[in-house]
Motif scaffolding. Structure first.
Motif, PDB file in Angstrom:
ATOM      1  N   ASN A  94      31.856  44.468  42.845  1.00 22.86           N
ATOM      2  CA  ASN A  94      31.070  43.248  42.976  1.00 22.86           C
ATOM      3  C   ASN A  94      31.560  42.127  42.072  1.00 22.86           C
ATOM      4  O   ASN A  94      30.875  41.122  41.909  1.00 22.86           O
ATOM      5  CB  ASN A  94      29.594  43.529  42.672  1.00 22.86           C
ATOM      6  CG  ASN A  94      28.968  44.473  43.684  1.00 22.86           C
ATOM      7  OD1 ASN A  94      29.479  44.662  44.774  1.00 22.86           O
ATOM      8  ND2 ASN A  94      27.858  45.079  43.313  1.00 22.86           N
ATOM      9  N   ASN A  95      32.728  42.287  41.485  1.00 23.32           N
ATOM     10  CA  ASN A  95      33.265  41.315  40.548  1.00 23.32           C
ATOM     11  C   ASN A  95      34.173  40.335  41.297  1.00 23.32           C
ATOM     12  O   ASN A  95      35.230  40.738  41.795  1.00 23.32           O
ATOM     13  CB  ASN A  95      34.053  42.030  39.444  1.00 23.32           C
ATOM     14  CG  ASN A  95      34.478  41.131  38.326  1.00 23.32           C
ATOM     15  OD1 ASN A  95      34.585  39.921  38.484  1.00 23.32           O
ATOM     16  ND2 ASN A  95      34.742  41.723  37.177  1.00 23.32           N
ATOM     17  N   PRO A  96      33.793  39.054  41.369  1.00 23.64           N
ATOM     18  CA  PRO A  96      34.629  38.094  42.098  1.00 23.64           C
ATOM     19  C   PRO A  96      36.010  37.871  41.454  1.00 23.64           C
ATOM     20  O   PRO A  96      36.929  37.390  42.122  1.00 23.64           O
ATOM     21  CB  PRO A  96      33.802  36.803  42.077  1.00 23.64           C
ATOM     22  CG  PRO A  96      32.816  36.974  40.979  1.00 23.64           C
ATOM     23  CD  PRO A  96      32.596  38.447  40.814  1.00 23.64           C
ATOM     24  N   ALA A  97      36.178  38.244  40.201  1.00 18.86           N
ATOM     25  CA  ALA A  97      37.475  38.081  39.529  1.00 18.86           C
ATOM     26  C   ALA A  97      38.476  39.157  39.950  1.00 18.86           C
ATOM     27  O   ALA A  97      39.665  39.021  39.698  1.00 18.86           O
ATOM     28  CB  ALA A  97      37.288  38.108  38.012  1.00 18.86           C
ATOM     29  N   SER A 110      42.369  39.087  29.837  1.00 16.92           N
ATOM     30  CA  SER A 110      41.902  40.202  29.002  1.00 16.92           C
ATOM     31  C   SER A 110      40.386  40.236  28.872  1.00 16.92           C
ATOM     32  O   SER A 110      39.806  41.307  28.708  1.00 16.92           O
ATOM     33  CB  SER A 110      42.560  40.157  27.632  1.00 16.92           C
ATOM     34  OG  SER A 110      42.276  38.946  26.982  1.00 16.92           O
ATOM     35  N   GLN A 111      39.721  39.088  28.971  1.00 19.41           N
ATOM     36  CA  GLN A 111      38.260  39.087  28.885  1.00 19.41           C
ATOM     37  C   GLN A 111      37.642  39.766  30.108  1.00 19.41           C
ATOM     38  O   GLN A 111      36.724  40.572  29.981  1.00 19.41           O
ATOM     39  CB  GLN A 111      37.719  37.668  28.743  1.00 19.41           C
ATOM     40  CG  GLN A 111      36.210  37.642  28.565  1.00 19.41           C
ATOM     41  CD  GLN A 111      35.668  36.236  28.328  1.00 19.41           C
ATOM     42  OE1 GLN A 111      36.403  35.263  28.390  1.00 19.41           O
ATOM     43  NE2 GLN A 111      34.389  36.156  28.043  1.00 19.41           N
ATOM     44  N   VAL A 112      38.164  39.462  31.293  1.00 20.35           N
ATOM     45  CA  VAL A 112      37.666  40.102  32.516  1.00 20.35           C
ATOM     46  C   VAL A 112      37.943  41.605  32.453  1.00 20.35           C
ATOM     47  O   VAL A 112      37.067  42.424  32.743  1.00 20.35           O
ATOM     48  CB  VAL A 112      38.308  39.464  33.773  1.00 20.35           C
ATOM     49  CG1 VAL A 112      38.004  40.280  35.019  1.00 20.35           C
ATOM     50  CG2 VAL A 112      37.825  38.031  33.948  1.00 20.35           C
ATOM     51  N   ALA A 113      39.177  41.960  32.068  1.00 21.76           N
ATOM     52  CA  ALA A 113      39.529  43.383  31.972  1.00 21.76           C
ATOM     53  C   ALA A 113      38.648  44.084  30.937  1.00 21.76           C
ATOM     54  O   ALA A 113      38.179  45.208  31.169  1.00 21.76           O
ATOM     55  CB  ALA A 113      41.001  43.536  31.603  1.00 21.76           C
ATOM     56  N   GLY A 114      38.404  43.428  29.807  1.00 20.56           N
ATOM     57  CA  GLY A 114      37.535  43.998  28.775  1.00 20.56           C
ATOM     58  C   GLY A 114      36.118  44.213  29.266  1.00 20.56           C
ATOM     59  O   GLY A 114      35.492  45.239  28.968  1.00 20.56           O
ATOM     60  N   ASN A 115      35.609  43.260  30.023  1.00 18.09           N
ATOM     61  CA  ASN A 115      34.257  43.408  30.568  1.00 18.09           C
ATOM     62  C   ASN A 115      34.171  44.591  31.526  1.00 18.09           C
ATOM     63  O   ASN A 115      33.182  45.333  31.534  1.00 18.09           O
ATOM     64  CB  ASN A 115      33.820  42.121  31.271  1.00 18.09           C
ATOM     65  CG  ASN A 115      33.525  41.001  30.298  1.00 18.09           C
ATOM     66  OD1 ASN A 115      33.287  41.220  29.111  1.00 18.09           O
ATOM     67  ND2 ASN A 115      33.554  39.778  30.802  1.00 18.09           N
ATOM     68  N   ILE A 116      35.213  44.764  32.338  1.00 24.88           N
ATOM     69  CA  ILE A 116      35.245  45.900  33.272  1.00 24.88           C
ATOM     70  C   ILE A 116      35.232  47.212  32.496  1.00 24.88           C
ATOM     71  O   ILE A 116      34.406  48.093  32.745  1.00 24.88           O
ATOM     72  CB  ILE A 116      36.487  45.812  34.191  1.00 24.88           C
ATOM     73  CG1 ILE A 116      36.355  44.634  35.157  1.00 24.88           C
ATOM     74  CG2 ILE A 116      36.686  47.128  34.953  1.00 24.88           C
ATOM     75  CD1 ILE A 116      37.632  44.307  35.915  1.00 24.88           C
TER      76      ILE A 116
END
Length: 171
Positions: free
Chosen positions: A19-22, A95-101
């Motif tokens: 569900n992540n648009p990124a 890296s912020q998106v990857a970190g959140n995942i």
């Protein structure tokens, strides 16, 4: 049991990945596979480096099972760092998106494994979960365990490599 770990990663990835648009939809499955591979690879590194006590503490729930306590565990932090790097490198996400995942998925997966290994959450072999008895009997697979001594090494101690090998290498 590798399938069970992958299933846990999938279950915990719905919001963070699917569900992540990124994350482009065509990469959802690959991101999930990368997460599962990072978890198994990180645990394998711990075994190979001889951090048996650290793994026993982690799987024994000594760090707790909450997301915050798990992410503060050095083993989990190492796995997270490697997973974030792999996602950034393979998929070009920042890296912020990857970190959140990773911060969303990893604690849920490891918390479920720890809970099931410690008899919480109804996870026995029959329930499709992780069972320390079956881990001791299985051995082999990813960590190069595999013995006929029921999970005990030749000195009479527990063969964690064999136990974890059963978790990640057996079915």
């Amino acid at each position: 049991m590798l399938e069970q770990l992958f299933d846990l990663v999938q279950q915990n990835s719905q919001q963070a990945v699917v569900n992540n648009p990124a994350v482009p939809n065509e990469h959802n499955e690959e991101v999930i596979n990368t997460l599962a591979g990072s978890i198994t690879g990180g645990l394998q590194e711990q075994v190979q480096s001889g951090n048996i006590n650290g793994l026993l503490g982690l799987f024994g729930g000594e760090s707790g099972t909450s997301a915050a306590s798990l992410m503060n565990n050095p083993i989990v932090a190492s796995i997270a760092t490697n997973a974030i790097g792999a996602i950034v490198q393979k998929f070009g996400l920042n890296s912020q998106v990857a970190g959140n995942i990773v911060n969303s998925v990893l604690p849920g997966v490891l918390g479920a494994v720890i809970g099931q290994l410690n008899g919480q959450g109804g996870g026995g072999v029959q329930g499709g979960g992780f069972d320390i008895g079956s881990l001791i009997k299985m051995g082999g697979g990813l960590f190069g365990g595999g013995n006929s001594t029921g999970g005990k090494d030749s000195s009479g101690g527990i063969d964690l490599g064999g136990m974890l090998g059963g978790l990640f290498g057996g079915k």
